[in-house]
Scaffold this motif. Structure first.
Motif, PDB file in Angstrom:
ATOM      1  N   GLU A 124     -31.410  21.967  47.137  1.00 60.64           N
ATOM      2  CA  GLU A 124     -30.343  21.944  46.133  1.00 60.64           C
ATOM      3  C   GLU A 124     -31.034  21.580  44.826  1.00 60.64           C
ATOM      4  OE1 GLU A 124     -26.803  19.676  48.081  1.00 60.64           O
ATOM      5  OE2 GLU A 124     -28.580  19.289  49.266  1.00 60.64           O
ATOM      6  N   ASP A 179     -32.767  18.119  45.490  1.00 56.56           N
ATOM      7  CA  ASP A 179     -32.483  17.447  46.759  1.00 56.56           C
ATOM      8  C   ASP A 179     -33.092  18.309  47.849  1.00 56.56           C
ATOM      9  OD1 ASP A 179     -30.919  15.864  45.157  1.00 56.56           O
ATOM     10  OD2 ASP A 179     -29.002  16.616  45.911  1.00 56.56           O
ATOM     11  N   GLU A 222     -31.385  14.516  54.364  1.00 58.48           N
ATOM     12  CA  GLU A 222     -31.414  14.897  52.956  1.00 58.48           C
ATOM     13  C   GLU A 222     -32.186  13.853  52.154  1.00 58.48           C
ATOM     14  OE1 GLU A 222     -28.002  16.263  49.805  1.00 58.48           O
ATOM     15  OE2 GLU A 222     -27.658  14.373  50.849  1.00 58.48           O
ATOM     16  N   LYS A 228     -32.775  12.771  48.259  1.00 59.75           N
ATOM     17  CA  LYS A 228     -32.115  13.041  46.986  1.00 59.75           C
ATOM     18  C   LYS A 228     -33.026  12.889  45.791  1.00 59.75           C
ATOM     19  CE  LYS A 228     -27.239  12.937  47.318  1.00 59.75           C
ATOM     20  NZ  LYS A 228     -27.142  14.373  47.197  1.00 59.75           N
TER      21      LYS A 228
HETATM   22 MG    MG Z   1     -26.245  17.796  49.237  1.00 58.61          MG
END
Ligand code: MG
Ligand code: ADP
Length: 475
Positions: free
Chosen positions: A10, A192, A210, A212
């Motif tokens: 992302e 991310d 994940e 970040k």
């Molecule tokens: Mg996300």
């Protein structure tokens, strides 16, 4: 045990616009905190957002460049949560119908072509930045309200190299389209990273973790590598990977658990009632489409296939859009592609590297370089002289035409003149001629040097060499 690695990214990219996403405050990088701020971004009571149309157009441009489907209407949603970097108490974003969906980006990973699928790209506003100290935190609202594009890939990347090749290619699309400067050193591109492992050949994906807000490509590489190692070890120990958010710490090169996905906030999204949806009509789409330049991947393929330029050279030529356009303009000036490529990748790229400059800083335009190359083709100056002219033009900022004129440069390509000079030199060096015939071949180069000296480098080199051979063999 062997594992298949899966990565999904992302990527947040701050857009280059004059003003912020919903306010007239300036959107410009500033190291003085709280300099570019306005009532709307700070959520003063009674203020209402104004949509930045430049940002909307640029978001559509990126959606189209990434081969996405663009919706008929532009919607903005509120993502509700409280945090000091978000004075409104919600972030305006696009949740249910983003500006681009179902796209892809083709790119090279080494020599192989990879199609990376884009889940969606959406337009939102950036938050303020927070600096935490031991007993207090500082807030800088310069970034608050800056237009931000988030590109979400499908989980279709399967190695660190693929992830980095994608980030680099995406960054180049932003830069080519002039949508963002995408400078990681200024936090304009942040990412991310989602990583999962599954047993080799498995049909289902593993549970993702994940990480970040990773702010540099080096850290993306390190974070993925260390997360793969951590998950592998956990799986080997029979542990179950939990879906969670972790933080990558670049000083320790380790990831740390932040929160479980089970703790995820419910953002209670709804369409922002202060921003009515508006139509994205066909004429807007075609206007934006027309402004998308030929992108890196397309150009590399064209240069390789049409001009028979090596992949390596093609990659150098497309390093940035200005460089590619500089080269294209040489071609438009009817310069042979290989010759043009040679000049740009060696002389021009070399000069830029050595002086840490960019194409736009060059005095020597592509048209000027074309003039020099044509002068060589016409036999007016030699290749060696051309290099000299170009160097001089680059460093002294003078036009090649003037340099050629003022240095009295021209190439002597007249048989009788060159022969006359050669004969007189040979006449004066009978001893060396004898040595030449006795096998001292470097005498030949000495004579060439003498001719060049007398003609100030203007004698046509190949004619000089063949006439000298004829004349010296006669004696
Ligand atoms: Mg996300
Ligand atoms: P969220 O909104 O909770 O972050 P999404 O479903 O939007 O979740 O996914 C976010 C990212 O996670 C996407 O980039 C996607 O490609 C990636 N992703 C989803 N599943 C996996 C997986 N199993 N392994 C690796 N990445 C994944």
């Amino acid at each position: 045990m062997e594992y298949d690695v899966t990565i999904g990214l992302e990527v947040h990219c701050e857009m280059k616009t004059n003003t912020k996403m919903f306010s007239p405050a300036l959107n410009s990088y500033n190291t003085i905190p709280n300099f570019n701020i306005g009532e709307i971004d700070l959520a003063f009571p009674g203020t209402l957002p104004q949509v930045n149309f430049e940002a909307v157009k640029k978001s559509i441009m990126m959606a189209l460049a990434l081969n996405c489907k663009v919706p008929n209407y532009m919607y903005f949603d509120r993502k509700n949560y409280y945090y000091p970097d978000l004075p409104k108490g919600y972030q305006v974003t696009q949740a249910h119908d983003p500006v681009g969906t179902n796209g892809y980006l083709d790119l090279f990973v080494g020599d192989t072509v990879k199609r990376v699928y884009i889940h969606d790209i959406h337009l939102e506003e950036d938050t303020a930045s927070l600096d935490h100290y031991s007993t207090y935190s500082l807030l800088d609202y310069n970034r608050c309200g800056v237009p931000l594009l988030e590109t979400v890939t499908e989980p279709c990347l399967h190695s660190v190299d693929e992830a980095l090749a994608f980030l680099d290619a995406l960054r180049k699309v932003f830069i080519y389209c002039d949508v963002s400067e995408a400078r990681t050193d200024r936090g304009q591109m942040r990412c991310d990273v989602n990583v999962s492992l599954a047993p080799k050949g498995s049909k289902t994906l593993g549970t993702r973790v994940e990480m970040k807000n990773i702010n540099s490509f080096v850290n993306v590489r390190n974070a993925i590598e260390c997360e793969i190692a951590r998950q592998k070890e956990a799986l080997e120990n029979g542990e179950v990977i939990e879906q969670e958010t972790r933080r990558y710490d670049d000083t320790e090169c380790k990831t740390f658990r932040m929160r479980s996905k089970a703790d995820a906030v419910d953002y209670k999204y709804f369409i922002d009632p202060n921003i009515p949806p508006f139509k994205i009509n066909e004429s807007l789409i075609s206007e934006v489409k027309a402004r998308i330049p030929a992108l890196q991947f397309e150009r590399i393929n064209k240069y390789m296939n049409e001009y028979e330029i090596s992949k390596y050279d093609a990659t150098v030529l497309v390093k940035d859009r200005e460089m590619a356009e500089y080269f294209d303009n040489l071609i438009a000036n009817e310069i042979d592609a290989k010759t043009a490529c040679n000049w740009v990748t060696t002389v021009i790229a070399g000069y830029l590297n050595k002086n840490d400059l960019e194409i736009k800083d060059l005095y020597l335009t592509s048209d000027m370089l074309a003039y020099v190359i044509k002068s060589v083709n016409k036999g007016d100056i030699s290749g060696k002289q051309a290099k000299e002219v170009v160097e001089k033009s680059l460093t002294e900022k003078k036009s090649p035409k003037d340099i050629i004129k003022s240095m009295g440069m021209k190439q002597i390509s007249d048989d009788a003149t060159i022969r006359g000079i050669i004969v007189s030199i040979l006449d004066a060096h009978q001893d060396l001629i004898n040595e030449y015939h006795n096998g001292r071949s470097n005498v030949f180069d000495f004579f060439i040097g003498q001719v060049m000296k007398q003609t100030r480098g203007q004698a046509n080199p190949s004619m000089t060499s063949s006439i000298l051979k004829e004349e010296i063999d006669k004696r």
